[in-house]
Design an enzyme around this catalytic site. Sequence first.
Site, PDB file in Angstrom:
ATOM      1  N   GLU A 141      39.242  45.239  44.272  1.00  0.00           N
ATOM      2  CA  GLU A 141      37.817  45.472  43.992  1.00  0.00           C
ATOM      3  C   GLU A 141      36.919  45.343  45.217  1.00  0.00           C
ATOM      4  O   GLU A 141      35.897  44.653  45.190  1.00  0.00           O
ATOM      5  CB  GLU A 141      37.355  44.513  42.874  1.00  0.00           C
ATOM      6  CG  GLU A 141      38.171  44.688  41.603  1.00  0.00           C
ATOM      7  CD  GLU A 141      37.838  43.676  40.508  1.00  0.00           C
ATOM      8  OE1 GLU A 141      36.884  42.900  40.659  1.00  0.00           O
ATOM      9  OE2 GLU A 141      38.552  43.680  39.487  1.00  0.00           O
ATOM     10  N   ASN A 182      43.769  47.785  44.405  1.00  0.00           N
ATOM     11  CA  ASN A 182      43.533  47.745  42.952  1.00  0.00           C
ATOM     12  C   ASN A 182      42.028  47.693  42.668  1.00  0.00           C
ATOM     13  O   ASN A 182      41.305  46.916  43.298  1.00  0.00           O
ATOM     14  CB  ASN A 182      44.206  46.469  42.413  1.00  0.00           C
ATOM     15  CG  ASN A 182      44.275  46.389  40.905  1.00  0.00           C
ATOM     16  OD1 ASN A 182      44.751  47.327  40.263  1.00  0.00           O
ATOM     17  ND2 ASN A 182      43.812  45.278  40.324  1.00  0.00           N
ATOM     18  N   HIS A 218      40.250  49.540  32.484  1.00  0.00           N
ATOM     19  CA  HIS A 218      39.537  48.830  31.414  1.00  0.00           C
ATOM     20  C   HIS A 218      38.590  49.858  30.803  1.00  0.00           C
ATOM     21  O   HIS A 218      37.462  50.032  31.260  1.00  0.00           O
ATOM     22  CB  HIS A 218      38.763  47.636  31.974  1.00  0.00           C
ATOM     23  CG  HIS A 218      39.636  46.582  32.565  1.00  0.00           C
ATOM     24  ND1 HIS A 218      40.503  45.830  31.798  1.00  0.00           N
ATOM     25  CD2 HIS A 218      39.796  46.163  33.842  1.00  0.00           C
ATOM     26  CE1 HIS A 218      41.154  44.977  32.593  1.00  0.00           C
ATOM     27  NE2 HIS A 218      40.746  45.163  33.828  1.00  0.00           N
ATOM     28  N   GLU A 247      45.787  47.350  34.532  1.00  0.00           N
ATOM     29  CA  GLU A 247      45.171  46.326  33.666  1.00  0.00           C
ATOM     30  C   GLU A 247      44.676  46.976  32.380  1.00  0.00           C
ATOM     31  O   GLU A 247      43.569  46.706  31.910  1.00  0.00           O
ATOM     32  CB  GLU A 247      43.995  45.651  34.400  1.00  0.00           C
ATOM     33  CG  GLU A 247      44.378  45.043  35.730  1.00  0.00           C
ATOM     34  CD  GLU A 247      43.236  44.308  36.433  1.00  0.00           C
ATOM     35  OE1 GLU A 247      42.190  44.045  35.807  1.00  0.00           O
ATOM     36  OE2 GLU A 247      43.403  43.991  37.626  1.00  0.00           O
ATOM     37  N   ASP A 249      43.409  48.135  29.000  1.00  0.00           N
ATOM     38  CA  ASP A 249      42.982  47.751  27.643  1.00  0.00           C
ATOM     39  C   ASP A 249      41.942  48.765  27.193  1.00  0.00           C
ATOM     40  O   ASP A 249      41.306  49.424  28.009  1.00  0.00           O
ATOM     41  CB  ASP A 249      42.472  46.301  27.547  1.00  0.00           C
ATOM     42  CG  ASP A 249      41.521  45.874  28.644  1.00  0.00           C
ATOM     43  OD1 ASP A 249      40.795  46.733  29.176  1.00  0.00           O
ATOM     44  OD2 ASP A 249      41.495  44.674  28.967  1.00  0.00           O
TER      45      ASP A 249
HETATM   46  O1  G3I Z   1      41.232  27.482  33.802  1.00  0.00           O
HETATM   47  C1  G3I Z   1      39.860  27.197  33.486  1.00  0.00           C
HETATM   48  C2  G3I Z   1      39.774  26.025  32.580  1.00  0.00           C
HETATM   49  O2  G3I Z   1      40.252  24.884  33.262  1.00  0.00           O
HETATM   50  C3  G3I Z   1      38.317  25.842  32.159  1.00  0.00           C
HETATM   51  O3  G3I Z   1      38.234  24.792  31.255  1.00  0.00           O
HETATM   52  C4  G3I Z   1      37.811  27.120  31.497  1.00  0.00           C
HETATM   53  C5  G3I Z   1      36.352  27.017  31.052  1.00  0.00           C
HETATM   54  O4  G3I Z   1      35.517  27.881  31.773  1.00  0.00           O
HETATM   55  O5  G3I Z   1      37.916  28.153  32.433  1.00  0.00           O
HETATM   56  C6  G3I Z   1      39.256  28.405  32.804  1.00  0.00           C
HETATM   57  O6  G3I Z   1      39.266  29.442  33.734  1.00  0.00           O
HETATM   58  C7  G3I Z   1      39.022  30.743  33.232  1.00  0.00           C
HETATM   59  C8  G3I Z   1      40.205  31.615  33.650  1.00  0.00           C
HETATM   60  O7  G3I Z   1      39.963  32.950  33.283  1.00  0.00           O
HETATM   61  C9  G3I Z   1      41.518  31.152  33.002  1.00  0.00           C
HETATM   62  O8  G3I Z   1      41.429  31.247  31.616  1.00  0.00           O
HETATM   63  C10 G3I Z   1      37.755  31.281  33.855  1.00  0.00           C
HETATM   64  O9  G3I Z   1      36.638  30.572  33.340  1.00  0.00           O
HETATM   65  C11 G3I Z   1      37.599  32.761  33.522  1.00  0.00           C
HETATM   66  O10 G3I Z   1      36.503  33.280  34.256  1.00  0.00           O
HETATM   67  C12 G3I Z   1      38.850  33.494  33.946  1.00  0.00           C
HETATM   68  O11 G3I Z   1      38.684  34.850  33.573  1.00  0.00           O
HETATM   69  C13 G3I Z   1      39.582  35.756  34.190  1.00  0.00           C
HETATM   70  C14 G3I Z   1      38.809  36.766  35.024  1.00  0.00           C
HETATM   71  O12 G3I Z   1      39.710  37.727  35.555  1.00  0.00           O
HETATM   72  C15 G3I Z   1      38.060  36.107  36.184  1.00  0.00           C
HETATM   73  O13 G3I Z   1      37.237  37.012  36.776  1.00  0.00           O
HETATM   74  C16 G3I Z   1      40.352  36.471  33.093  1.00  0.00           C
HETATM   75  O14 G3I Z   1      41.204  35.535  32.413  1.00  0.00           O
HETATM   76  C17 G3I Z   1      41.199  37.601  33.689  1.00  0.00           C
HETATM   77  O15 G3I Z   1      41.723  38.390  32.647  1.00  0.00           O
HETATM   78  C18 G3I Z   1      40.310  38.493  34.545  1.00  0.00           C
HETATM   79  O16 G3I Z   1      41.119  39.464  35.108  1.00  0.00           O
HETATM   80  C19 G3I Z   1      40.447  40.412  35.945  1.00  0.00           C
HETATM   81  C20 G3I Z   1      41.443  40.832  37.011  1.00  0.00           C
HETATM   82  O17 G3I Z   1      41.928  39.696  37.685  1.00  0.00           O
HETATM   83  C21 G3I Z   1      40.805  41.802  37.999  1.00  0.00           C
HETATM   84  N1  G3I Z   1      40.231  42.919  37.291  1.00  0.00           N
HETATM   85  C22 G3I Z   1      39.318  42.603  36.223  1.00  0.00           C
HETATM   86  C23 G3I Z   1      39.991  41.675  35.217  1.00  0.00           C
HETATM   87  C24 G3I Z   1      39.097  41.398  34.051  1.00  0.00           C
HETATM   88  O18 G3I Z   1      37.940  40.702  34.459  1.00  0.00           O
END
Ligand code: G3I
Length: 333
Positions: A141, A182, A218, A247, A249
Amino acid sequence: MFGCAKSRHYTCTDTDGLYHNAGYPIGVAINPDLLYTDSQCHRIASQQFNSFTAENIFKPFYLHPEPNAYYWEEADKLADYCVTNHKRLHGHTLIWHEQLPEWILSFSGSTSEWEQMFKNHIQTIVAHFRGKVAGWDVVNEAFDRDGTLRNSIWRRKLGDGYIERAFRYAHEADPNALLFYNDFDLESNPAKRRAVLTLLNNIRLRGAVIDGIGLQMHVNIYSPGSGEIVKAIEEVAKAGYKVHISELDISINPRGRPIDKTAALFQLQAELMTKIVVNYKQLPSRLQYGITIWGISDKDSWIPYYFNREDFPLLYDSNYIPKPVYCAIKSLL
Ligand code: G3I
């Protein structure tokens, strides 16, 4: 409930794997907490898919939490799982502006210290997983919607050339790993796609290795249309890059309204999936790195959580029942 049995057009079972008849890898984003503790998730991940991408635990925030300390435990466990269970492992991601640890965000070194840190970060991680990670999202990105380079911390500290150098450093650390750029919206935004292709083509002309492009995909049932998606896949392939639908969906509620989960919406979801897979199948096999779905069940998708809305973008419903969109893929493989 909207299992396949309810659909007139898309009925199937998931007793055998999606990947068995595909001529290319069928992947899934993995949350290890679920993989190891939720038996349904484990069954589906191991039976249906033959390529795993860690949804989060290979990102810098998790892997490189301190300047001189890497946290390998969770990632190694997943890498070992993949070796034992014959899953290809895709590395996501080395250089991104999100999910960075605080120490990188506040790193106060000189330009050459930034360069050294950037190089060490890439090469330590790539070398650690040599022979276990088949391909890396080296840079994720890096472009804005208008096709200009995102003014991320990496660009501000290292200059525009950081993308090329990231690929060179990664290749030095593991010459056998496939290297990907990516990004999102490449399937819906031609200006961004053109800008990405122009930059990557120029980097290649200067001799650096870039094997493929990850089209995150997405998408939603209204946009982009399948014509635009087909064009994106074709353009990337025509330029000689492997295509990873990285990715995937398909949202059915992009506007975030209260929705009725009607069969018609799931039918539209299945139809769009059909068009994506049909077109992907037409690529020459040397350019088919695979199709990766961004999660297993609707209850664990990033979309409802991130956008704070009801949505059902994945292949399985919240009770791990395969949806029409699952059957759509299956019927084509
Ligand atoms: O692990 C912490 C946890 O300890 C905490 O209690 C909780 C509360 O906020 O957060 C947890 O972390 C979260 C993490 O996912 C794991 O679940 C983050 O807040 C959350 O922001 C994070 O989101 C991820 C996101 O990327 C971050 O930008 C998504 O799971 C993940 O699917 C998403 O994936 C991205 C790709 O990497 C790049 N392309 C876009 C895609 C979708 O956004």
